[in-house]
Design a protein around this motif. Structure first.
Motif, short mmCIF file in Angstrom:
data_model
loop_
_atom_site.label_atom_id
_atom_site.label_comp_id
_atom_site.label_asym_id
_atom_site.label_seq_id
_atom_site.Cartn_x
_atom_site.Cartn_y
_atom_site.Cartn_z
N PRO A 148 -31.34 -12.64 10.34
CA PRO A 148 -32.25 -14.31 9.79
C PRO A 148 -33.05 -14.04 11.21
CG PRO A 148 -30.00 -13.95 10.90
CD PRO A 148 -30.06 -12.66 10.73
N VAL A 149 -32.71 -13.60 12.07
CA VAL A 149 -34.12 -14.25 12.73
C VAL A 149 -35.11 -13.58 11.85
CG1 VAL A 149 -35.20 -13.90 15.20
CG2 VAL A 149 -32.52 -13.68 15.02
N ARG A 150 -35.65 -12.36 11.56
CA ARG A 150 -36.92 -11.41 11.57
C ARG A 150 -37.18 -12.80 9.62
NH1 ARG A 150 -37.06 -5.05 11.79
NH2 ARG A 150 -36.84 -5.09 14.31
N PHE A 155 -40.32 -15.94 7.15
CA PHE A 155 -40.80 -17.54 6.22
C PHE A 155 -41.86 -18.76 6.47
CE2 PHE A 155 -35.88 -16.86 4.50
CZ PHE A 155 -36.64 -15.64 3.35
N ARG A 156 -41.63 -18.59 8.10
CA ARG A 156 -42.36 -19.25 8.54
C ARG A 156 -43.76 -18.89 8.77
NH1 ARG A 156 -39.90 -22.83 12.18
NH2 ARG A 156 -41.59 -24.10 12.38
N MET A 157 -44.09 -18.14 8.75
CA MET A 157 -45.36 -17.11 8.42
C MET A 157 -45.65 -17.82 7.53
SD MET A 157 -46.46 -13.72 8.90
CE MET A 157 -45.53 -12.90 10.81
N ILE A 161 -49.71 -19.68 6.00
CA ILE A 161 -50.34 -19.04 5.44
C ILE A 161 -51.20 -19.98 4.43
CG2 ILE A 161 -51.21 -16.60 3.96
CD1 ILE A 161 -49.85 -14.67 5.58
N ASP A 162 -49.84 -20.84 3.63
CA ASP A 162 -49.81 -21.75 2.65
C ASP A 162 -50.88 -22.65 3.08
OD1 ASP A 162 -48.99 -19.74 1.11
OD2 ASP A 162 -47.24 -20.40 1.25
N ASN A 163 -50.51 -23.08 4.61
CA ASN A 163 -51.22 -24.53 5.47
C ASN A 163 -52.48 -24.10 5.15
OD1 ASN A 163 -48.77 -26.14 5.31
ND2 ASN A 163 -47.93 -25.35 6.84
#
Length: 217
Positions: A148-150, A155-157, A161-163
């Protein structure tokens, strides 16, 4: 009318261009049978070059995958990758199929291969060519692998990128669902809380604007 005229005249260049465009549009409209008919016709015709043929086979694989024929889809993906090993769309679709089949290590390798190919271009172009997709897919794979940590980091990365591309991320809910289904409830809740806080801020801003007095002209 232009398509009918091209078919009637049977001019190869114009005819194949229109059929190719119709196949793409049909796939986007989820009319996969129509898209397959057009793609089969194009693939059975004259040689159109390695890159175009790999593109046709990848789209054919996508249509097969979307209609529940993953085994056949894999055959077309292998043909596409044999022609063009760095076709990222084929690698990512293959990774999704492998993920569905719980072949997680193989799926992870395909996702990483696609990401490595995309990173060969300069950073600005990297952000502009769908670079978040392999990262988000890798997060889904890590979620299924009970990492889950990875998964959360990816997901946050992907969201970052989208932002960077100026695209508001729409993936938090699907990412949270992936984490929750893999039993990683704490990480799923973290993403959901971020989404809820963002929605609350937007709602507060909307209420504030609604209450503010209108400027007189």
């Amino acid at each position: 009318p232009k398509l009918e005229l091209a078919i009637e005249q049977r001019k190869p260049s114009k005819y194949t261009d229109y059929v190719w465009e119709r196949a793409i549009i049909s796939a986007l409209l989820q009319k996969y049978q129509q898209a397959e008919r057009d793609l089969d016709e194009l693939l059975s015709g004259h040689s159109m070059g390695t890159s175009r043929e790999a593109e046709l086979q990848t789209l054919k694989a996508f249509c097969l995958y979307k209609t529940g024929r993953s085994k056949e889809a894999c055959q077309y993906l292998e043909q596409a990758l044999a022609l063009e090993p760095e076709r990222t769309q084929a690698l990512l679709l293959k990774a999704r199929i492998l993920l569905d089949e719980s072949r997680l290590e193989d799926a992870l390798q395909c996702s990483n291969d696609a990401r490595a190919i995309l990173r060969k271009v300069d950073f600005d172009r990297y952000l502009a060519v769908g670079a978040s997709e392999p990262v988000r897919l890798r997060g889904a794979i890590y979620a299924q692998m009970n990492k889950p940590v990875r998964a959360l980091a990816d997901f946050r990365m992907a969201e970052l990128i989208d932002n960077q591309k100026g695209i508001e991320s729409f993936s938090r809910l699907s990412a949270a669902e992936r984490l929750a289904s893999a039993g990683s409830t704490a990480q799923a809740l973290e993403l959901l809380n971020i989404e809820i806080n963002g929605l609350e801020q937007k709602l507060a801003k909307a209420k504030s604007l609604a209450k503010s007095p209108k400027k007189r002209g």
